[in-house]
Design an enzyme around this catalytic site. Structure first.
Site, PDB file in Angstrom:
ATOM      1  N   GLN A 244      -6.786   0.030   6.356  1.00 17.62           N
ATOM      2  CA  GLN A 244      -7.351  -0.582   7.572  1.00 17.62           C
ATOM      3  C   GLN A 244      -8.849  -0.840   7.437  1.00 17.62           C
ATOM      4  O   GLN A 244      -9.434  -1.500   8.297  1.00 17.62           O
ATOM      5  CB  GLN A 244      -7.079   0.304   8.794  1.00 17.62           C
ATOM      6  CG  GLN A 244      -5.603   0.462   9.134  1.00 17.62           C
ATOM      7  CD  GLN A 244      -4.960  -0.792   9.726  1.00 17.62           C
ATOM      8  OE1 GLN A 244      -5.638  -1.715  10.177  1.00 17.62           O
ATOM      9  NE2 GLN A 244      -3.642  -0.834   9.708  1.00 17.62           N
TER      10      GLN A 244
ATOM     11  N   CYS B 240       4.589   5.337  16.593  1.00 18.99           N
ATOM     12  CA  CYS B 240       4.089   5.214  15.214  1.00 18.99           C
ATOM     13  C   CYS B 240       4.258   3.782  14.760  1.00 18.99           C
ATOM     14  O   CYS B 240       3.381   3.147  14.235  1.00 18.99           O
ATOM     15  CB  CYS B 240       4.884   6.092  14.271  1.00 18.99           C
ATOM     16  SG  CYS B 240       4.517   7.805  14.513  1.00 18.99           S
TER      17      CYS B 240
ATOM     18  N   HIS C 111      -1.974  -7.638   3.223  1.00 19.76           N
ATOM     19  CA  HIS C 111      -1.659  -8.250   4.523  1.00 19.76           C
ATOM     20  C   HIS C 111      -2.452  -7.664   5.683  1.00 19.76           C
ATOM     21  O   HIS C 111      -2.302  -8.104   6.822  1.00 19.76           O
ATOM     22  CB  HIS C 111      -0.148  -8.218   4.804  1.00 19.76           C
ATOM     23  CG  HIS C 111       0.427  -6.900   5.207  1.00 19.76           C
ATOM     24  ND1 HIS C 111       0.710  -6.579   6.508  1.00 19.76           N
ATOM     25  CD2 HIS C 111       0.798  -5.819   4.484  1.00 19.76           C
ATOM     26  CE1 HIS C 111       1.256  -5.366   6.557  1.00 19.76           C
ATOM     27  NE2 HIS C 111       1.308  -4.884   5.337  1.00 19.76           N
TER      28      HIS C 111
ATOM     29  N   ALA D   1       0.842  -1.197   0.000  1.00 22.10           N
ATOM     30  CA  ALA D   1       0.000   0.000   0.000  1.00 22.10           C
ATOM     31  C   ALA D   1       0.875   1.245   0.000  1.00 22.10           C
ATOM     32  O   ALA D   1       0.505   2.277  -0.568  1.00 22.10           O
ATOM     33  CB  ALA D   1      -0.918  -0.009   1.214  1.00 22.10           C
TER      34      ALA D   1
HETATM   35  N1  PLP Z   1      -1.708   2.931   5.529  1.00 19.03           N
HETATM   36  C1  PLP Z   1      -2.126   2.446   6.707  1.00 19.03           C
HETATM   37  C2  PLP Z   1      -3.312   3.063   7.368  1.00 19.03           C
HETATM   38  C3  PLP Z   1      -1.449   1.391   7.310  1.00 19.03           C
HETATM   39  O1  PLP Z   1      -1.875   0.917   8.491  1.00 19.03           O
HETATM   40  C4  PLP Z   1      -0.330   0.844   6.654  1.00 19.03           C
HETATM   41  C5  PLP Z   1       0.466  -0.231   7.294  1.00 19.03           C
HETATM   42  O2  PLP Z   1       0.732  -0.195   8.480  1.00 19.03           O
HETATM   43  C6  PLP Z   1       0.046   1.360   5.407  1.00 19.03           C
HETATM   44  C7  PLP Z   1      -0.665   2.400   4.881  1.00 19.03           C
HETATM   45  C8  PLP Z   1       1.190   0.761   4.637  1.00 19.03           C
HETATM   46  O3  PLP Z   1       0.829  -0.518   4.128  1.00 19.03           O
HETATM   47  P1  PLP Z   1       1.912  -1.519   3.552  1.00 19.03           P
HETATM   48  O4  PLP Z   1       2.441  -2.296   4.690  1.00 19.03           O
HETATM   49  O5  PLP Z   1       1.180  -2.399   2.576  1.00 19.03           O
HETATM   50  O6  PLP Z   1       2.934  -0.700   2.853  1.00 19.03           O
END
Ligand code: PLP
Length: 376
Positions: free
Chosen positions: A179, A320, A198, A83
């Site tokens: 989320q 964080c 994931h 993401a």
């Molecule tokens: N956005 C949110 C709200 C997240 O909780 C996370 C992961 O913790 C991400 C983006 C990033 O996702 P990814 O682990 O697929 O890069």
């Protein structure tokens, strides 16, 4: 019915579902053929024109359809490596130069906008962890980013209203639905939506950017021109198939999964009655409980709590990323001082968490916190 997850023999209780979710047995089963069989050549490159390659490409196509069903109609799904990558593609590929973002966005948005260097305005956020529905979109904004569900405190943002307001102001609306994806209805009015496999019981290493038809995005990774020219790089059919199967299962179980975590959350709050919930009690994903031990109950040394409870995997609410030591920008944004933020923990649970597990963990959390006495 979801398949049974094999729980760790160590007895470890996993309460960190916002960091990552267990891999659904159905997703695992969907991945295996693309690591070896059928015919022992399931590993073929999905971009190759021969028969095994076309077979792998067909599996990617099925997965794309399954993921698309979690998203609004009228757009396309581009697979990415995470993401974080999807959000970078949206922010850098949109050609926007002026941004408005919520102060409680994930670092994948905040740091990307910062790295982009364009003008950035912060939208307001209340002490309930919500961006107000009537937040004004600053004039001249080209891209607004507000997440669907906050990863630290679980608050569900009014993204449909904010998307409409963004459109009225002539701005694109980017929603980080990491989320909320597979748990809630998608943000219908968004132009760009990021998902991560994931966080919805799929594998790590794959995400997606949904792009509304007519919205123009330029690639940020160049090469073989895969993913409609928007994301070069060989796709992993196994990761795509796992993502697709997890998405299909999430859609099927959306109501049951939500009811399950709501029941768990109610019980956890009963046990943790002396604790205070961070963020709105109602506008939330109930699989996220970010709670602090209030001053009148003595406060909390979270590092000590984590060391006392090593067989419970949970997160410090004030970091964080657990262990980063950085104070939480989300808890600061909702007005918590450093002491209150440092007395917070995040319990994350979901489809595979059982009531006895959660009751046991909460009772031990309560006892270990009480044993610390008064710290404030
Ligand atoms: N956005 C949110 C709200 C997240 O909780 C996370 C992961 O913790 C991400 C983006 C990033 O996702 P990814 O682990 O697929 O890069």
């Amino acid at each position: 019915m979801a398949g049974d997850l094999v729980k760790p023999a160590s007895g470890m209780i996993y309460l960190d579902y916002q960091a990552t979710t267990p891999l659904a047995p159905e997703a695992r089963a969907a991945m295996l053929p693309w690591l070896e069989g059928p015919e022992g050549i399931g590993f073929a490159n999905p971009h190759s024109p021969h028969r095994p390659g076309r077979g792998a490409a067909a599996a990617v196509g099925v997965a794309r359809e399954q993921v698309a069903r979690l998203l609004p109609p009228g757009g396309r799904v581009v697979f990415t490596g995470s993401a974080t990558e999807a959000l970078n593609l949206a922010i850098f590929g949109s050609n926007a130069k002026t941004f408005a973002v919520s102060p409680i966005e994930h670092a994948a948005v905040l740091d990307s906008v910062r790295a982009h260097g364009g003008a950035c305005r912060m939208l307001p956020c209340g002490s309930d962890g919500l961006v107000p529905e009537d937040a004004r979109i600053p004039a001249g904004t080209q891209l607004v980013a507000v997440m669907q569900v906050n990863n630290e405190i679980g608050t569900v943002q009014p993204v449909d209203t904010l998307a409409q307001a963004s459109r009225a102001a002539g701005a694109l609306f980017l929603c980080d639905a990491v989320q909320g994806g597979g748990k809630l209805a998608p943000p219908a009015g968004a132009d760009l939506i990021a998902l991560s496999a994931h966080k919805l019981y799929g594998p790590k290493g794959i995400g997606a950017l949904w792009i509304r038809d007519g919205v123009e995005i330029a690639p940020i990774i160049h090469g073989g021109g895969q993913e409609q020219g928007l994301r070069s790089g060989t796709l992993s059919p196994a990761l795509c198939a796992g993502f697709g199967a997890a998405a299909a299962l999430a859609l099927e179980r959306m109501v049951a999964d939500a009811a399950h975590v709501e029941m768990l959350s109610r019980r956890a709050l009963d046990i943790l009655s002396g604790w205070t919930l961070n963020g709105s009690a109602t506008q939330r994903w109930h699989g996220n409980l970010n709670v602090r031990r209030a001053k009148e109950h003595g406060g909390l040394d979270v590092a000590r709590l984590m060391s006392d409870l090593r067989d419970i995997a949970f997160s410090a609410g004030s970091a964080c990323a657990s262990g980063s030591g950085r104070p939480s920008h989300v808890l600061s944004a909702i007005g918590l001082d450093e002491r209150a933020a440092k007395s917070s923990v995040r319990l994350g649970f979901g489809r595979y968490t059982t009531l006895p597990e959660l009751e046991d963990a909460c009772a031990r959390l309560e006892a270990a916190a009480a044993a610390q006495g008064v710290l404030l």
